[in-house]
Write a protein that holds these residues in place. Structure first.
Motif, short mmCIF file in Angstrom:
data_model
loop_
_atom_site.label_atom_id
_atom_site.label_comp_id
_atom_site.label_asym_id
_atom_site.label_seq_id
_atom_site.Cartn_x
_atom_site.Cartn_y
_atom_site.Cartn_z
N SER A 215 -6.39 -25.54 -106.96
CA SER A 215 -7.81 -25.42 -106.63
C SER A 215 -7.94 -24.22 -105.71
CB SER A 215 -8.33 -26.68 -105.96
OG SER A 215 -7.58 -26.96 -104.82
N LYS A 216 -8.92 -23.38 -106.01
CA LYS A 216 -8.99 -22.09 -105.35
C LYS A 216 -9.93 -22.14 -104.15
CE LYS A 216 -8.36 -19.72 -109.68
NZ LYS A 216 -9.16 -19.21 -110.77
N PHE A 217 -9.53 -21.48 -103.11
CA PHE A 217 -10.41 -21.34 -101.95
C PHE A 217 -10.57 -19.86 -101.66
CE2 PHE A 217 -8.44 -25.46 -101.46
CZ PHE A 217 -9.50 -26.26 -101.11
N ARG A 218 -11.82 -19.40 -101.63
CA ARG A 218 -12.02 -17.99 -101.31
C ARG A 218 -12.33 -17.84 -99.83
NH1 ARG A 218 -15.66 -13.58 -101.37
NH2 ARG A 218 -17.48 -14.92 -101.32
N PHE A 219 -11.66 -16.96 -99.17
CA PHE A 219 -11.94 -16.68 -97.76
C PHE A 219 -12.76 -15.41 -97.70
CE2 PHE A 219 -9.31 -19.48 -95.10
CZ PHE A 219 -8.77 -20.23 -96.12
N LYS A 220 -13.94 -15.53 -97.12
CA LYS A 220 -14.78 -14.34 -97.09
C LYS A 220 -14.51 -13.55 -95.82
CE LYS A 220 -18.64 -17.32 -95.74
NZ LYS A 220 -17.86 -18.56 -95.70
N SER A 221 -14.90 -12.30 -95.88
CA SER A 221 -14.75 -11.42 -94.72
C SER A 221 -15.47 -12.02 -93.52
CB SER A 221 -15.37 -10.07 -95.06
OG SER A 221 -14.50 -9.05 -94.76
N LEU A 222 -14.88 -11.89 -92.36
CA LEU A 222 -15.50 -12.49 -91.18
C LEU A 222 -16.81 -11.79 -90.85
CD1 LEU A 222 -12.61 -12.99 -88.65
CD2 LEU A 222 -13.72 -14.64 -90.11
N ASP A 223 -17.82 -12.58 -90.50
CA ASP A 223 -19.03 -11.89 -90.03
C ASP A 223 -18.85 -11.53 -88.55
OD1 ASP A 223 -19.92 -14.05 -88.38
OD2 ASP A 223 -20.39 -15.09 -90.24
N ASN B 85 -4.81 -36.80 -99.23
CA ASN B 85 -4.32 -36.31 -100.52
C ASN B 85 -4.70 -34.85 -100.64
OD1 ASN B 85 -3.06 -36.29 -102.90
ND2 ASN B 85 -4.71 -37.27 -104.05
N LEU B 86 -3.86 -34.13 -101.35
CA LEU B 86 -4.05 -32.69 -101.36
C LEU B 86 -3.78 -32.19 -102.77
CD1 LEU B 86 -4.70 -31.19 -98.73
CD2 LEU B 86 -2.33 -30.47 -98.64
N PRO B 87 -4.63 -31.30 -103.29
CA PRO B 87 -4.28 -30.66 -104.56
C PRO B 87 -3.33 -29.50 -104.28
CG PRO B 87 -6.41 -29.90 -103.80
CD PRO B 87 -5.91 -30.86 -102.77
N HIS B 88 -2.81 -28.87 -105.35
CA HIS B 88 -2.17 -27.56 -105.14
C HIS B 88 -3.27 -26.60 -104.74
CE1 HIS B 88 1.58 -28.86 -106.73
NE2 HIS B 88 1.10 -29.11 -107.93
N MET B 89 -2.94 -25.66 -103.87
CA MET B 89 -4.02 -24.81 -103.37
C MET B 89 -3.70 -23.34 -103.57
SD MET B 89 -5.04 -26.76 -99.92
CE MET B 89 -3.36 -26.88 -99.47
N LEU B 90 -4.74 -22.56 -103.75
CA LEU B 90 -4.60 -21.11 -103.82
C LEU B 90 -5.63 -20.51 -102.89
CD1 LEU B 90 -3.59 -18.48 -105.12
CD2 LEU B 90 -5.19 -18.85 -106.97
N PHE B 91 -5.16 -19.89 -101.83
CA PHE B 91 -6.07 -19.24 -100.88
C PHE B 91 -6.09 -17.75 -101.17
CE2 PHE B 91 -5.39 -22.35 -97.10
CZ PHE B 91 -5.90 -23.37 -97.87
N THR C 212 5.60 -33.00 -103.98
CA THR C 212 5.50 -31.66 -103.42
C THR C 212 4.16 -31.01 -103.77
OG1 THR C 212 7.86 -31.39 -103.70
CG2 THR C 212 6.61 -29.42 -103.27
N ARG C 213 3.55 -30.38 -102.79
CA ARG C 213 2.35 -29.60 -103.04
C ARG C 213 2.65 -28.14 -102.75
NH1 ARG C 213 1.51 -33.73 -104.55
NH2 ARG C 213 -0.23 -35.16 -104.30
N PHE C 214 2.07 -27.26 -103.56
CA PHE C 214 2.25 -25.83 -103.33
C PHE C 214 0.98 -25.25 -102.73
CE2 PHE C 214 6.19 -24.32 -105.14
CZ PHE C 214 6.61 -25.44 -105.83
N CYS C 215 1.16 -24.28 -101.86
CA CYS C 215 0.01 -23.54 -101.37
C CYS C 215 0.32 -22.06 -101.51
CB CYS C 215 -0.29 -23.90 -99.93
SG CYS C 215 -1.69 -22.98 -99.31
N LEU C 216 -0.39 -21.39 -102.38
CA LEU C 216 -0.19 -19.95 -102.56
C LEU C 216 -1.22 -19.20 -101.73
CD1 LEU C 216 0.17 -19.87 -106.43
CD2 LEU C 216 1.96 -20.10 -104.75
#
Lengths: 353, 390
Positions: B196-204, B65-71, B175-179
């Motif tokens: 649901s928000k996902f933050r991608f941090k700068s690569l180390d 199962n998947l929420p709508h996502m915001l990356f 339908t699920r959206f991914c922004l």
């Protein structure tokens, strides 16, 4: 009779006189068969275009020199018709999308898609892809650049782009990261001297090393300008010596006169006179940035050291305004007025900065 | 019989030059693929250095199962790679086409498209997976919904975004959206609150280094010492940029090699072992590709800005700057490098640094607006020189 600049333009990579390591690199790229998208940048008169034409010749052979000019008509979404000139050969195509101003996105999208979707039919062609050279890429709008980025990836088998720009500052990062950056530095004064010497030899003119050196210095490391100066000196003087005067272009002479006036008399009356001169320059299609820059450097050379940073500061400030604003003359005049004011204050010894 | 026939034909072809051309084109197509695409992570586990996000997504993968996502996060940190890898492992190759709609900024994405294409896709009933065996289903859960990926969503207009919000709710059953976007602030609040928000941090640096090392090994590149560090430094946390630089450098190094080989082959047919003198990628070549200004030039500029007795720094600074501009160095790059140089210099007192940084900020804005580089850089350096004089 062609101008020296065109007549002596090197046609192949071997004939280029300076930056040998860059020419080698371009040659090996052309021969490797895997030619990336290029972004060629450098100041004007450094030989960007010449190098690209030579590289194209290396890629496809002499066929690229047979060029023709088409006028194409594009239709925008609001049904406006755009006339657009394309310089093309069988193998490549050269466009200046900045010509159509804000509609450059339409041209880029339609034209590039059309090129990309046609396969090379000539079996004897050396490369399967066609090359599109985009002049003044730094004047492309953001929209057009965004449209480019997907095109570059999607159609890469049939299409290679060569972007020409004066600086990479206005190119969006996604484009920069998709192209191979090639920096073409302006020739050094020594390079210019040797180029002038070759030109003199080819034309059978008398050589004057001292004059060559002075031209190189005067031209500000711009080979095209140096060659034009060189030719005009030989055209005006019967006998050329090391001390022959270098006639400045008439617009530069006019700016010099303007600068003198500003320095001599700092009053509303003289401001009015300067305005007519500025209008004169603008109506002769001298770009406002050039006017402001030349004027600034002429003024800076004549004022006291302590004042110089201040003058540059305001010059940069008003140049920025010129880019943002729409009415150029306001900002040019504002600069002149500002300069008069700080110069006057300085002379009266009431410095507060 | 047939095999000998084909053999003969193949042999005949080998004699003529056409086979050479064929192998070359094959090599071309593999070589022409950008490494960024070639080494895009295939599964969620491959995604470098985003442990938190991938862990959460793994769990949703198991639960089907998947929420709508915001990356969101800076460029080149693996946002698009993550969602593509997730989609692949959810649906597998058989269903991928019918269940995924991917739109990015270069596609037309005004309000019309949202109303039309996106809505139609969102509304369409699910195609039932037919003819899939149990092994396939074990590997790919194939949950009963479609995914719409809106890449670079921050460049969508406000109108288009608000047209999305009802669509997102109405069809959330199937339908699920991914922004995916760089700046979460450019996404309108009603949309952001539905995801649901996902933050991608700068690569180390270590993770990026491992990945670059891997690619270099797989492509058989010879790297000079310190190349990987340079790549990471020039990439500034953007792995995609670092990989592109690496590929360009490899092209240049490799190009000189193959160029030499061709020339030799024409003159001397017996010369075959061209692999021996493979081009080595140097630190300098990477810096040249990235447009980094060499340290000595920067040194001379910094030197010129230092206060010298009573004399004004104008002449010294102006000569250096004129040369810099004539050499074609990009002003944005110069401002960036000079900034790092000045801000990390211990000898400059903080109060001066404050003023200097102010000058930098103004200049950056001017350059973005397209002001003349020569004047701007000259102004900036003169101001710094003035501040240093106190």
């Amino acid at each position: 009779m062609a101008l020296l600049v065109d007549k002596l333009r090197p046609r192949s990579l071997d004939a280029l006189t300076y930056h040998p390591e860059l020419s080698d690199r371009l040659r090996s790229l052309a021969q490797s068969g895997d030619f990336p998208h290029l972004l060629v940048y450098g100041p004007s008169g450094a030989g960007k275009k010449t190098r690209i034409i030579a590289t194209l010749k290396e890629l496809y052979g002499p066929g690229v020199e047979k060029i023709k000019i088409d006028a194409r008509v594009f239709q925008t979404t609001s049904n406006r018709k755009l006339e657009f000139n394309i310089v093309s050969s069988v193998y490549h195509m050269e466009i200046t999308p900045a010509d159509v101003g804000n509609y450059d996105r339409v041209v880029i999208q339609e034209l590039l898609k059309e090129v990309a979707q046609t396969q090379q039919v000539d079996l004897s062609a050396k490369q399967r892809f066609k090359i599109v050279v985009i002049n003044e890429a730094d004047h492309l709008t953001r929209d057009a650049q965004a449209a480019l980025r997907r095109t570059m990836e999607k159609y890469s088998p049939n299409l290679r782009l060569i972007l020409l720009a004066n600086s990479t500052s206005n190119i969006i990062a996604p484009i920069r990261s998709r192209t191979l950056l090639v920096r073409v530095a302006a020739p050094t004064e020594k390079d210019i001297c040797s180029a002038l010497r070759i030109a003199a030899k080819r034309e059978g003119w008398t050589e004057a090393d001292g004059l060559n050196k002075r031209i190189a210095k005067e031209s500000g490391r711009n080979l095209r300008r140096a060659l034009l100066m060189f030719e005009s000196i030989y055209a005006q003087n019967e006998k050329v010596t090391d001390t022959s005067p270098i006639p400045p272009p008439d617009w530069e002479a006019l700016i010099q006169v303007t600068a003198d006036e500003i320095l001599k008399d700092r009053s509303p009356a003289s401001l009015l006179q300067v305005r007519t001169r500025l209008y004169d320059l603008l109506t002769h299609c001298i770009p406002p940035t050039t006017v402001l820059k030349t004027l600034t450097f002429k003024l800076v050379a004549r004022v006291d050291d302590a004042l110089k940073p201040e003058v540059i500061k305001w010059s940069a400030f008003y140049e920025h305004r010129i880019k943002l604003g729409s009415k150029v003359i306001f900002h040019l005049e504002a600069f002149v007025a500002k300069f008069m004011r700080i110069y006057e204050t300085y002379l009266m010894g009431m410095m507060e900065f | 019989m047939a095999s000998t026939f084909f053999n003969n034909k193949a042999r005949a072809a080998a004699v003529s030059s056409s086979s050479k051309a064929k192998t070359e084109t094959k090599e071309d197509t593999t070589r022409q693929q950008p490494w960024v695409e070639k080494y895009r992570p295939k599964t969620l586990d491959d995604v470098a250095a985003q442990d938190h996000t991938t862990k959460v997504l793994q769990r949703t993968l198991q639960a089907s199962n998947l929420p709508h996502m915001l990356f969101y996060g800076p460029p080149g940190t693996g946002k698009t790679s993550t969602i593509l890898a997730l989609a692949k492992s959810l649906f597998g190759p058989a269903l991928y086409r019918s269940r995924i709609l991917e739109l990015n900024a270069s596609d037309e994405r005004g309000i019309g498209i949202v109303r039309d294409k996106v809505k139609n896709f969102a509304r369409a009933q699910l195609s039932q997976p037919t003819g899939l065996d149990a092994a396939y289903l074990a590997q790919h859960p194939c949950p009963p919904f479609k995914i719409i990926i809106l890449d670079e969503a921050d460049s969508m207009t406000q109108d288009a975004q608000s047209a999305l919000r009802r669509t997102m709710e109405t069809y959330s059953r199937i339908t699920r959206f991914c922004l995916v976007c760089n700046y979460v602030t450019r996404i309108i609040e009603p949309l952001a609150s539905r995801c649901s928000k996902f933050r991608f941090k700068s690569l180390d640096n270590s993770a990026a280094g491992v990945r670059l090392d891997n690619i270099a090994r797989m492509e058989n590149l010879k790297l000079e010492d310190g190349v990987v560090e340079t790549l990471i430094r020039c990439g500034e946390g953007d792995l995609r940029r670092a990989i592109t630089y690496l590929q360009s450098a490899a092209r240049l190094a490799g190009a000189t090699k193959t160029g030499g080989k061709d020339a030799d082959a024409d003159e001397d047919a017996e010369m075959t072992d061209a692999g021996a003198d493979q081009g080595i990628i140097t630190v300098r070549s990477i810096e040249e590709i990235a447009g980094v200004i060499p340290e000595p030039i920067l040194d001379s500029l910094v030197q010129a800005m230092q206060p010298k007795g009573g004399a004004s720094a104008f002449d010294a600074v102006s000569t250096v700057v004129t040369d810099l501009v004539a050499d074609g160095w990009s002003a944005t790059q110069l401002v960036g490098q000079l900034y790092r140089r000045v801000v990390f210099t211990e000898t400059i007192p903080d109060i001066q640094k404050n003023k200097i940084v102010l000058a930098f900020s103004e200049m950056d804005k001017r350059l973005v607006d397209g002001a003349d580089e020569h004047l701007s850089v000259l102004d900036l350096t003169l101001r710094i020189a003035g501040i240093l004089r106190g």
